[in-house]
Motif scaffolding. Structure first.
Motif, PDB file in Angstrom:
ATOM      1  N   LEU A 103      -5.528  -7.420  -1.577  1.00 14.66           N
ATOM      2  CA  LEU A 103      -4.643  -6.464  -0.920  1.00 14.66           C
ATOM      3  C   LEU A 103      -3.515  -7.168  -0.172  1.00 14.66           C
ATOM      4  O   LEU A 103      -3.535  -8.393   0.002  1.00 14.66           O
ATOM      5  CB  LEU A 103      -5.459  -5.590   0.034  1.00 14.66           C
ATOM      6  CG  LEU A 103      -6.632  -4.825  -0.612  1.00 14.66           C
ATOM      7  CD1 LEU A 103      -7.437  -4.108   0.458  1.00 14.66           C
ATOM      8  CD2 LEU A 103      -6.135  -3.851  -1.659  1.00 14.66           C
ATOM      9  N   LYS A 130      -8.736  -9.116   1.985  1.00 17.84           N
ATOM     10  CA  LYS A 130      -7.581  -8.856   2.846  1.00 17.84           C
ATOM     11  C   LYS A 130      -7.693  -9.751   4.077  1.00 17.84           C
ATOM     12  O   LYS A 130      -8.760  -9.842   4.691  1.00 17.84           O
ATOM     13  CB  LYS A 130      -7.532  -7.391   3.273  1.00 17.84           C
ATOM     14  CG  LYS A 130      -6.283  -7.036   4.099  1.00 17.84           C
ATOM     15  CD  LYS A 130      -6.251  -5.560   4.413  1.00 17.84           C
ATOM     16  CE  LYS A 130      -5.064  -5.189   5.316  1.00 17.84           C
ATOM     17  NZ  LYS A 130      -3.765  -5.382   4.650  1.00 17.84           N
ATOM     18  N   ASP A 165       0.857  -1.187   0.000  1.00 14.66           N
ATOM     19  CA  ASP A 165       0.000   0.000   0.000  1.00 14.66           C
ATOM     20  C   ASP A 165       0.891   1.234   0.000  1.00 14.66           C
ATOM     21  O   ASP A 165       2.059   1.181   0.403  1.00 14.66           O
ATOM     22  CB  ASP A 165      -0.894   0.056   1.258  1.00 14.66           C
ATOM     23  CG  ASP A 165      -1.946  -1.033   1.264  1.00 14.66           C
ATOM     24  OD1 ASP A 165      -2.456  -1.358   0.179  1.00 14.66           O
ATOM     25  OD2 ASP A 165      -2.238  -1.555   2.353  1.00 14.66           O
TER      26      ASP A 165
END
Length: 216
Positions: free
Chosen positions: A161, A179, A130
């Protein structure tokens, strides 16, 4: 030699089931895809470890750091318009017979593994990092990893993610944002609820308001 025997038997089986013309058209595309795979091996000979894989037209593998590595198993098939990017010390592993459909994006700066036989549907995005938007002076990326087991089916338009672990034989429903830990042999989907919110008042409501105003 075993690989070439397997290719020959597959082509013969396709001709019997699909017909000669269709098999020629399909295998022509696969042949040029294999040539593209060989070209990428030559281009990134220090970064890509692979034997025989297919990458079709308009798909790209971009490696921006000499430490980044890609390990591609036999008979991996990457369809059109797929973008695979590695940077820093990223390590991407695609197991044997992994299938990646059109328009997928894989961005790796640390670790992404996709187990053998797993299938990735169109428009899937996989990121092991990220952007660290809270930090002004520190590291601009938050690095993690994505581990996808064997025989996993990832549906269309899924976003995976960082720090996600998907067990063997799991199914990820289309449109999900994933996630965390997904156990093996499970179906994962984000809970959805359809809502219809009117942004225009019905005529009957407007008429009632006029009547109230006139009476006042």
């Amino acid at each position: 030699m075993n690989i070439f025997r397997k290719i020959a038997s597959t082509i013969i089986s396709q001709i019997r089931s699909r017909g000669l013309i269709s098999s020629i058209a399909m295998n022509r595309s696969q042949f040029f895809g294999m040539l593209r795979g060989l070209l990428y091996k030559l281009l990134y000979f220090n970064n890509i470890h692979a034997s025989l894989f297919t990458i079709q037209a308009n798909s790209t593998i971009e490696i921006f750091n000499k430490r980044a590595k890609v390990d591609i198993g036999n008979f991996v098939f990457i369809r059109k318009n797929v973008s695979i990017r590695l940077d820093f010390d990223g390590k991407l592993t695609l197991g044997e017979k992994v299938f990646i459909n059109d328009n997928c994006n894989i961005n790796c700066v640390h670790k992404i593994m996709i187990g053998k036989g797993s299938k990735i549907a169109p428009n899937v995005c996989i990121n092991d990092h990220d952007h660290n938007y809270k930090s002004v002076d520190g590291e601009h990326l938050l690095k993690g990893e994505v581990i996808i087991g064997s025989n996993v089916w990832v549906g269309s338009n899924v976003v995976i993610l960082r720090d996600t672990y998907i067990g063997d034989n799991a199914v990820i429903a289309a449109g999900s944002v994933v996630k965390g830990n997904i156990p093996a042999n499970t179906l994962f989907l984000n809970k959805r609820e359809n809502k219809h919110i009117s942004y225009k008042e019905p005529k009957s409501t407007i008429n009632n308001l006029y009547q109230v105003k006139e009476s006042i």
